[in-house]
Write an enzyme that holds these catalytic residues in place. Structure first.
Site, PDB file in Angstrom:
ATOM      1  N   CYS A  70       0.824  -1.220   0.000  1.00 52.04           N
ATOM      2  CA  CYS A  70       0.000   0.000   0.000  1.00 52.04           C
ATOM      3  C   CYS A  70       0.855   1.266   0.000  1.00 52.04           C
ATOM      4  O   CYS A  70       0.425   2.314  -0.476  1.00 52.04           O
ATOM      5  CB  CYS A  70      -0.918   0.022   1.214  1.00 52.04           C
ATOM      6  SG  CYS A  70      -1.871  -1.482   1.361  1.00 52.04           S
ATOM      7  N   HIS A  74      -3.855   7.076   0.981  1.00 52.45           N
ATOM      8  CA  HIS A  74      -4.044   5.747   0.379  1.00 52.45           C
ATOM      9  C   HIS A  74      -5.470   5.295   0.681  1.00 52.45           C
ATOM     10  O   HIS A  74      -5.938   5.400   1.813  1.00 52.45           O
ATOM     11  CB  HIS A  74      -3.023   4.766   0.966  1.00 52.45           C
ATOM     12  CG  HIS A  74      -3.400   3.340   0.769  1.00 52.45           C
ATOM     13  ND1 HIS A  74      -3.724   2.821  -0.463  1.00 52.45           N
ATOM     14  CD2 HIS A  74      -3.540   2.311   1.655  1.00 52.45           C
ATOM     15  CE1 HIS A  74      -4.035   1.546  -0.323  1.00 52.45           C
ATOM     16  NE2 HIS A  74      -3.936   1.205   0.949  1.00 52.45           N
ATOM     17  N   ASN A 107      -9.900  -0.741  -2.545  1.00 53.45           N
ATOM     18  CA  ASN A 107      -8.491  -0.533  -2.206  1.00 53.45           C
ATOM     19  C   ASN A 107      -7.631  -1.150  -3.308  1.00 53.45           C
ATOM     20  O   ASN A 107      -7.584  -2.367  -3.445  1.00 53.45           O
ATOM     21  CB  ASN A 107      -8.224  -1.194  -0.848  1.00 53.45           C
ATOM     22  CG  ASN A 107      -6.787  -1.083  -0.388  1.00 53.45           C
ATOM     23  OD1 ASN A 107      -5.900  -0.768  -1.166  1.00 53.45           O
ATOM     24  ND2 ASN A 107      -6.567  -1.354   0.890  1.00 53.45           N
TER      25      ASN A 107
HETATM   26  O1  UT7 Z   1      -4.564  -1.226   2.450  1.00 53.54           O
HETATM   27  C1  UT7 Z   1      -3.915  -2.043   3.353  1.00 53.54           C
HETATM   28  C2  UT7 Z   1      -4.293  -1.679   4.708  1.00 53.54           C
HETATM   29  N1  UT7 Z   1      -5.575  -2.264   5.034  1.00 53.54           N
HETATM   30  C3  UT7 Z   1      -6.360  -1.630   5.861  1.00 53.54           C
HETATM   31  O2  UT7 Z   1      -6.069  -0.526   6.257  1.00 53.54           O
HETATM   32  C4  UT7 Z   1      -7.620  -2.332   6.326  1.00 53.54           C
HETATM   33  C5  UT7 Z   1      -7.782  -2.121   7.798  1.00 53.54           C
HETATM   34  N2  UT7 Z   1      -8.885  -2.874   8.367  1.00 53.54           N
HETATM   35  C6  UT7 Z   1     -10.150  -2.624   8.036  1.00 53.54           C
HETATM   36  O3  UT7 Z   1     -10.418  -1.800   7.199  1.00 53.54           O
HETATM   37  C7  UT7 Z   1     -11.233  -3.351   8.800  1.00 53.54           C
HETATM   38  O4  UT7 Z   1     -10.639  -4.089   9.840  1.00 53.54           O
HETATM   39  C8  UT7 Z   1     -12.097  -4.275   7.918  1.00 53.54           C
HETATM   40  C9  UT7 Z   1     -12.939  -3.459   6.962  1.00 53.54           C
HETATM   41  C10 UT7 Z   1     -11.212  -5.225   7.142  1.00 53.54           C
HETATM   42  C11 UT7 Z   1     -13.033  -5.108   8.774  1.00 53.54           C
HETATM   43  O5  UT7 Z   1     -13.873  -4.241   9.518  1.00 53.54           O
HETATM   44  P1  UT7 Z   1     -14.029  -4.408  11.083  1.00 53.54           P
HETATM   45  O6  UT7 Z   1     -14.954  -3.371  11.506  1.00 53.54           O
HETATM   46  O7  UT7 Z   1     -12.646  -4.430  11.692  1.00 53.54           O
HETATM   47  O8  UT7 Z   1     -14.725  -5.817  11.181  1.00 53.54           O
HETATM   48  P2  UT7 Z   1     -14.289  -7.114  12.002  1.00 53.54           P
HETATM   49  O9  UT7 Z   1     -13.200  -7.837  11.292  1.00 53.54           O
HETATM   50  O10 UT7 Z   1     -14.063  -6.742  13.424  1.00 53.54           O
HETATM   51  O11 UT7 Z   1     -15.595  -7.974  11.925  1.00 53.54           O
HETATM   52  C12 UT7 Z   1     -16.809  -7.559  12.550  1.00 53.54           C
HETATM   53  C13 UT7 Z   1     -17.893  -8.561  12.222  1.00 53.54           C
HETATM   54  C14 UT7 Z   1     -17.505  -9.993  12.498  1.00 53.54           C
HETATM   55  O12 UT7 Z   1     -18.659 -10.681  12.921  1.00 53.54           O
HETATM   56  P3  UT7 Z   1     -18.927 -10.962  14.477  1.00 53.54           P
HETATM   57  O13 UT7 Z   1     -17.743 -11.753  14.960  1.00 53.54           O
HETATM   58  O14 UT7 Z   1     -18.995  -9.616  15.118  1.00 53.54           O
HETATM   59  O15 UT7 Z   1     -20.196 -11.729  14.470  1.00 53.54           O
HETATM   60  C15 UT7 Z   1     -17.085 -10.504  11.155  1.00 53.54           C
HETATM   61  O16 UT7 Z   1     -17.224 -11.887  11.033  1.00 53.54           O
HETATM   62  O17 UT7 Z   1     -18.206  -8.489  10.834  1.00 53.54           O
HETATM   63  C16 UT7 Z   1     -18.041  -9.787  10.247  1.00 53.54           C
HETATM   64  N3  UT7 Z   1     -17.543  -9.599   8.895  1.00 53.54           N
HETATM   65  C17 UT7 Z   1     -18.352  -9.430   7.848  1.00 53.54           C
HETATM   66  N4  UT7 Z   1     -19.683  -9.385   7.736  1.00 53.54           N
HETATM   67  C18 UT7 Z   1     -20.197  -9.171   6.502  1.00 53.54           C
HETATM   68  C19 UT7 Z   1     -16.249  -9.551   8.471  1.00 53.54           C
HETATM   69  N5  UT7 Z   1     -16.214  -9.323   7.152  1.00 53.54           N
HETATM   70  C20 UT7 Z   1     -17.493  -9.261   6.733  1.00 53.54           C
HETATM   71  C21 UT7 Z   1     -18.097  -9.043   5.484  1.00 53.54           C
HETATM   72  N6  UT7 Z   1     -19.438  -8.998   5.415  1.00 53.54           N
HETATM   73  N7  UT7 Z   1     -17.371  -8.850   4.355  1.00 53.54           N
END
Ligand code: UT7
Length: 339
Positions: free
Chosen positions: A118, A265, A295
């Site tokens: 990135c 980014h 992204n």
């Molecule tokens: O460019 C490189 C750098 N990358 C980044 O900067 C990305 C940084 N991270 C993020 O942007 C976020 O962590 C994500 C967008 C990847 C994920 O968002 P989050 O708010 O951190 O979600 P999470 O991983 O904590 O998941 C929350 C919930 C979980 O369910 P439970 O355990 O609360 O029941 C996940 O299983 O959302 C669920 N979940 C989804 N639900 C629907 C995870 N991915 C998905 C999905 N659709 N695609």
């Protein structure tokens, strides 16, 4: 006598594949929803290469590069160096920079790849800038291009990662400039390798070499798809983005109000909005297009920079700040006085 130069962005270009993939399209492949993706990332759609086409990382880079060269008014024959940033090279080796050189029919100038994910475009820009500052080269073609869709796990297992990424390319032509108060004023680069495996694709590797991959290839092996510790990445991103933007401002004796345009980014709209709020920037001072492209890793900054410029949002004399954070972990910023 050694003469000092700086470098200016002489031309910008971009290319994204035609195929639009909406959040609803992804919902048909995995357990996700348009609302979840928009709320957590800001993304509405992204572009994926059509697998039946001949498109790839290098060929998308060529399209962006040709546009950038045309806008710069510089012939391909006057390119002194190609710097190509990607995490998704066409081949394990050689790099995609030499493929661009061949596809564009550029003679024997040096071509090198930058593998900083990135932050790749910021690192690549800084490499180009150093060669120009020292008088070694005059015109450098800097490209960020990514073909990520082919490697994503488009099942529910991979949903946290796969809904974020998209394909595309951006390019900038960097040219020698004599006014040291203009052009790239400073670059600031950092990395912290202890987090290398928190956002990575681990196979194939020299530990699981290519012939082993073909002998016992298991499409369900998680090592062959990108892995991301999303929350750790998110937490580090908001801190490092802020630090490295602050570093650029401090180095140039500026405050946030001096920023005319911040191009972060495009990792997650929530990260960009956090940074915007932290620095007290207005909507006019920040450009985001993650809604349309997701992204695109090393391509995200040059695509966004190109679009902001096309929309007339970047003009001569503007202070433009580029900032990135990502896999490695690596992060960086660049402050440009636009010429
Ligand atoms: O460019 C490189 C750098 N990358 C980044 O900067 C990305 C940084 N991270 C993020 O942007 C976020 O962590 C994500 C967008 C990847 C994920 O968002 P989050 O708010 O951190 O979600 P999470 O991983 O904590 O998941 C929350 C919930 C979980 O369910 P439970 O355990 O609360 O029941 C996940 O299983 O959302 C669920 N979940 C989804 N639900 C629907 C995870 N991915 C998905 C999905 N659709 N695609």
């Amino acid at each position: 006598m050694i003469k000092n130069f700086t470098s200016k962005v002489a031309g910008l270009g971009k290319y994204v594949p035609e195929k639009i993939v909406t959040n609803d399209d992804l919902s048909r492949l995995m357990d996700t929803s348009h609302d979840w993706i928009v709320e957590r990332t800001g993304i509405k759609e992204r572009r994926f290469i059509d697998k039946n086409s001949d498109e790839g990382t290098a060929s998308m880079g060529v399209k962006a590069a040709e546009q950038a060269l045309e806008r710069a008014g510089i012939s391909k024959d006057d390119v002194d160096l190609i710097v190509f940033a990607t995490l998704s090279p066409d081949y394990y080796f050689p790099g995609s920079g030499v493929l661009v050189q061949d596809l564009m029919g550029i003679g024997t100038c040096p071509a090198l790849d930058v593998r900083n994910q990135c932050s790749g475009f910021i690192y690549a820009l800084s490499v180009a800038d150093q060669y120009i500052r020292t008088g070694t080269y005059k015109n450098v073609l800097v490209i960020g291009s990514e073909y990520q869709s082919g490697g994503l796990d488009l099942t529910t297992r991979g949903r946290t990662v796969s809904v974020i990424f998209g394909d595309g390319a951006g390019a900038a032509v960097l040219t020698r400039h004599d006014n040291l108060d203009e052009g790239i004023r400073s670059s600031h680069l950092h990395s912290e390798g202890k987090h290398a495996e928190e956002l990575a694709i681990l196979g194939p590797t020299t530990k699981k070499w290519v012939h082993e991959l073909f002998e016992d290839y298991d499409p369900d092996d998680k090592d062959y798809h990108p892995y991301m510790n999303g929350q750790l990445v998110f937490k580090n991103a908001v801190v490092r983005f802020s630090e490295v933007i602050h570093e650029a401002l401090a180095k140039n004796g500026m405050t946030p109000s001096d920023i005319d345009m911040l191009i972060p980014h495009q990792a997650n709209l929530r990260i960009a909005q956090f940074v915007q709020k932290k620095f007290g920037l207005s909507d006019k001072q920040v450009y985001n297009n993650i809604m349309r492209y997701g992204n695109t890793t090393a391509a995200s900054i040059p695509i966004a920079l190109c679009e902001a410029w096309e929309e007339g949002l970047i003009n001569k004399g503007d202070n433009v700040v580029l900032a990135a954070f990502g896999s490695g972990f690596t992060w960086g910023s660049s402050l440009i006085k636009w010429v």
